[in-house]
Design a protein around this motif. Structure first.
Motif, PDB file in Angstrom:
ATOM      1  N   PHE A 135       2.971   0.480  -3.404  1.00 36.75           N
ATOM      2  CA  PHE A 135       2.465   1.130  -4.605  1.00 36.75           C
ATOM      3  C   PHE A 135       2.181   2.596  -4.293  1.00 36.75           C
ATOM      4  CE2 PHE A 135       1.226  -3.271  -4.429  1.00 36.75           C
ATOM      5  CZ  PHE A 135       1.519  -3.764  -5.691  1.00 36.75           C
ATOM      6  N   HIS A 136       2.119   3.417  -5.322  1.00 39.41           N
ATOM      7  CA  HIS A 136       1.742   4.816  -5.131  1.00 39.41           C
ATOM      8  C   HIS A 136       0.224   4.992  -5.117  1.00 39.41           C
ATOM      9  CE1 HIS A 136       5.762   6.406  -5.161  1.00 39.41           C
ATOM     10  NE2 HIS A 136       6.024   5.746  -6.257  1.00 39.41           N
ATOM     11  N   ASN A 137      -0.489   4.003  -5.712  1.00 39.59           N
ATOM     12  CA  ASN A 137      -1.951   4.059  -5.701  1.00 39.59           C
ATOM     13  C   ASN A 137      -2.509   2.654  -5.868  1.00 39.59           C
ATOM     14  OD1 ASN A 137      -2.411   3.498  -8.631  1.00 39.59           O
ATOM     15  ND2 ASN A 137      -1.297   5.428  -8.849  1.00 39.59           N
ATOM     16  N   GLN A 138      -3.804   2.524  -5.664  1.00 39.26           N
ATOM     17  CA  GLN A 138      -4.475   1.214  -5.712  1.00 39.26           C
ATOM     18  C   GLN A 138      -4.461   0.588  -7.105  1.00 39.26           C
ATOM     19  OE1 GLN A 138      -5.498  -0.508  -3.188  1.00 39.26           O
ATOM     20  NE2 GLN A 138      -5.934   0.922  -1.567  1.00 39.26           N
ATOM     21  N   LYS A 139      -4.357   1.417  -8.143  1.00 37.16           N
ATOM     22  CA  LYS A 139      -4.454   0.907  -9.517  1.00 37.16           C
ATOM     23  C   LYS A 139      -3.134   0.369 -10.059  1.00 37.16           C
ATOM     24  CE  LYS A 139      -8.328   3.901 -10.609  1.00 37.16           C
ATOM     25  NZ  LYS A 139      -8.813   5.023 -11.388  1.00 37.16           N
ATOM     26  N   GLU A 140      -2.020   0.752  -9.447  1.00 34.39           N
ATOM     27  CA  GLU A 140      -0.714   0.290  -9.917  1.00 34.39           C
ATOM     28  C   GLU A 140      -0.629  -1.231  -9.851  1.00 34.39           C
ATOM     29  OE1 GLU A 140       2.976   3.365  -9.292  1.00 34.39           O
ATOM     30  OE2 GLU A 140       2.294   2.272  -7.547  1.00 34.39           O
ATOM     31  N   LYS A 141      -0.053  -1.815 -10.867  1.00 30.78           N
ATOM     32  CA  LYS A 141       0.113  -3.275 -10.913  1.00 30.78           C
ATOM     33  C   LYS A 141       1.492  -3.704 -10.420  1.00 30.78           C
ATOM     34  CE  LYS A 141      -3.849  -4.095 -12.963  1.00 30.78           C
ATOM     35  NZ  LYS A 141      -4.942  -4.024 -12.047  1.00 30.78           N
ATOM     36  N   LYS A 142       2.510  -2.889 -10.720  1.00 31.33           N
ATOM     37  CA  LYS A 142       3.878  -3.247 -10.364  1.00 31.33           C
ATOM     38  C   LYS A 142       4.321  -2.417  -9.157  1.00 31.33           C
ATOM     39  CE  LYS A 142       8.510  -3.736 -12.179  1.00 31.33           C
ATOM     40  NZ  LYS A 142       9.438  -3.419 -13.246  1.00 31.33           N
ATOM     41  N   PRO A 143       4.776  -3.089  -8.081  1.00 34.39           N
ATOM     42  CA  PRO A 143       5.215  -2.327  -6.899  1.00 34.39           C
ATOM     43  C   PRO A 143       6.506  -1.556  -7.186  1.00 34.39           C
ATOM     44  CG  PRO A 143       5.710  -4.654  -6.612  1.00 34.39           C
ATOM     45  CD  PRO A 143       4.935  -4.535  -7.896  1.00 34.39           C
ATOM     46  N   PHE A 144       6.651  -0.403  -6.542  1.00 35.70           N
ATOM     47  CA  PHE A 144       7.897   0.349  -6.680  1.00 35.70           C
ATOM     48  C   PHE A 144       8.915  -0.081  -5.630  1.00 35.70           C
ATOM     49  CE2 PHE A 144       5.506   3.100  -3.760  1.00 35.70           C
ATOM     50  CZ  PHE A 144       6.461   3.455  -2.825  1.00 35.70           C
ATOM     51  N   MET A 145       8.464  -0.892  -4.656  1.00 31.59           N
ATOM     52  CA  MET A 145       9.356  -1.327  -3.584  1.00 31.59           C
ATOM     53  C   MET A 145       8.773  -2.576  -2.923  1.00 31.59           C
ATOM     54  SD  MET A 145      10.561   0.919  -0.244  1.00 31.59           S
ATOM     55  CE  MET A 145       8.903   1.419   0.158  1.00 31.59           C
ATOM     56  N   ARG A 146       9.690  -3.434  -2.459  1.00 27.77           N
ATOM     57  CA  ARG A 146       9.304  -4.574  -1.641  1.00 27.77           C
ATOM     58  C   ARG A 146      10.291  -4.685  -0.492  1.00 27.77           C
ATOM     59  NH1 ARG A 146       8.306 -10.046  -4.946  1.00 27.77           N
ATOM     60  NH2 ARG A 146      10.554 -10.140  -4.632  1.00 27.77           N
ATOM     61  N   GLY A 147       9.905  -5.402   0.538  1.00 28.68           N
ATOM     62  CA  GLY A 147      10.806  -5.593   1.667  1.00 28.68           C
ATOM     63  C   GLY A 147      10.173  -6.458   2.723  1.00 28.68           C
ATOM     64  N   ILE A 148      10.819  -6.490   3.882  1.00 29.20           N
ATOM     65  CA  ILE A 148      10.318  -7.284   5.004  1.00 29.20           C
ATOM     66  C   ILE A 148      10.288  -6.415   6.256  1.00 29.20           C
ATOM     67  CG2 ILE A 148      10.750  -9.248   6.542  1.00 29.20           C
ATOM     68  CD1 ILE A 148      11.927 -10.751   4.178  1.00 29.20           C
ATOM     69  N   ASN A 149       9.146  -6.450   6.938  1.00 28.02           N
ATOM     70  CA  ASN A 149       8.990  -5.837   8.258  1.00 28.02           C
ATOM     71  C   ASN A 149       9.190  -6.931   9.300  1.00 28.02           C
ATOM     72  OD1 ASN A 149       8.173  -3.125   7.589  1.00 28.02           O
ATOM     73  ND2 ASN A 149       6.171  -3.927   7.004  1.00 28.02           N
ATOM     74  N   SER A 150      10.111  -6.716  10.213  1.00 22.05           N
ATOM     75  CA  SER A 150      10.290  -7.593  11.363  1.00 22.05           C
ATOM     76  C   SER A 150       9.579  -6.900  12.523  1.00 22.05           C
ATOM     77  CB  SER A 150      11.785  -7.751  11.667  1.00 22.05           C
ATOM     78  OG  SER A 150      11.970  -8.421  12.887  1.00 22.05           O
ATOM     79  N   ILE A 151       8.448  -7.458  12.927  1.00 26.10           N
ATOM     80  CA  ILE A 151       7.580  -6.808  13.905  1.00 26.10           C
ATOM     81  C   ILE A 151       7.584  -7.612  15.202  1.00 26.10           C
ATOM     82  CG2 ILE A 151       5.259  -5.909  14.340  1.00 26.10           C
ATOM     83  CD1 ILE A 151       4.830  -6.118  11.232  1.00 26.10           C
ATOM     84  N   GLN A 152       7.926  -6.952  16.305  1.00 28.84           N
ATOM     85  CA  GLN A 152       7.881  -7.588  17.607  1.00 28.84           C
ATOM     86  C   GLN A 152       6.679  -7.039  18.356  1.00 28.84           C
ATOM     87  OE1 GLN A 152      11.107  -5.984  16.724  1.00 28.84           O
ATOM     88  NE2 GLN A 152      11.336  -7.896  15.600  1.00 28.84           N
ATOM     89  N   LEU A 153       5.920  -7.944  18.978  1.00 27.66           N
ATOM     90  CA  LEU A 153       4.699  -7.561  19.674  1.00 27.66           C
ATOM     91  C   LEU A 153       4.641  -8.176  21.057  1.00 27.66           C
ATOM     92  CD1 LEU A 153       3.728  -8.526  16.455  1.00 27.66           C
ATOM     93  CD2 LEU A 153       1.942  -6.997  17.190  1.00 27.66           C
ATOM     94  N   LEU A 154       3.856  -7.542  21.921  1.00 22.03           N
ATOM     95  CA  LEU A 154       3.634  -8.003  23.289  1.00 22.03           C
ATOM     96  C   LEU A 154       2.138  -8.059  23.537  1.00 22.03           C
ATOM     97  CD1 LEU A 154       4.616  -8.437  26.323  1.00 22.03           C
ATOM     98  CD2 LEU A 154       4.232  -5.974  26.564  1.00 22.03           C
TER      99      LEU A 154
END
Length: 189
Positions: A135-154
């Motif tokens: 979102f561009h701000n906390q008040k927005e209801k509809k996201p402008f983008m969605r996706g998936i983060n593939s996060i590798q951790l140690l």
């Protein structure tokens, strides 16, 4: 003699306390501080990642905290179509990401929220598929983008380190699979 001894003790006690106060003032002047506890659990590490890159328009991010999450030589790897329409990946260090993104993030506002997570852990390594919406701000209801983060951790035995984040945005051609979205609650009758 007692007064001299007392004076010496006070000097050694008060100078470090005063130095700590000055250090706190300097930290506030220079910007954000690092929460070293943010990396003690996998959950808190992921939550801190989202928190550090999210802020309203014209607000600064805590880039010190952001960089603290990453192992040296870690990469942030956005995947998507290039100018010729071919899928590609770019490899960025945390500093490259900050340099390339901070102005846009601050100018436009960027709030990234995790909406679903799948975690696989083996020994001291973890892979997290973290679905997000932006979102561009906390008040927005509809996201402008969605996706998936593939996060590798140690986990080095003391803390969690982000080794890589590889992500892609949702498109009409490639919607997020249901397995990576929150379950819908059944309707009550």
């Amino acid at each position: 003699m007692k007064q001299l001894l007392l004076s010496i003790i006070l000097v050694f006690v008060l100078i470090p306390l005063n130095a700590q106060d000055e250090s706190k003032k300097d930290t506030k002047k220079k910007g954000f501080v690092i929460d070293s506890t943010s990396v003690f659990s996998l959950d808190k590490t992921i939550k801190t990642l989202y928190k550090t890159i999210s802020a309203e328009k014209n607000q600064d991010r805590n880039w010190k905290q952001f960089k603290y999450l990453f192992k040296p030589d870690a990469k942030l790897i956005p995947a998507g179509k290039n100018n010729e329409g071919k899928y590609n990946a770019r490899y960025l260090s945390p500093d490259d990401y900050i340099k390339n993104s901070s102005k846009w993030l601050k100018t436009n506002g960027f709030i990234e929220r995790e909406i679903h997570r799948k975690v696989n852990i083996f020994g001291n390594i973890a892979h997290v598929f973290s679905t997000y919406k932006c979102f561009h701000n906390q008040k927005e209801k509809k996201p402008f983008m969605r996706g998936i983060n593939s996060i590798q951790l140690l986990n080095d035995g003391k803390r969690w380190w982000i080794v890589n984040i590889f992500w892609s945005q949702e498109t009409k051609k490639h919607p997020i699979p249901k397995a990576y979205l929150p379950r819908k609650k059944p309707k009550k009758e």
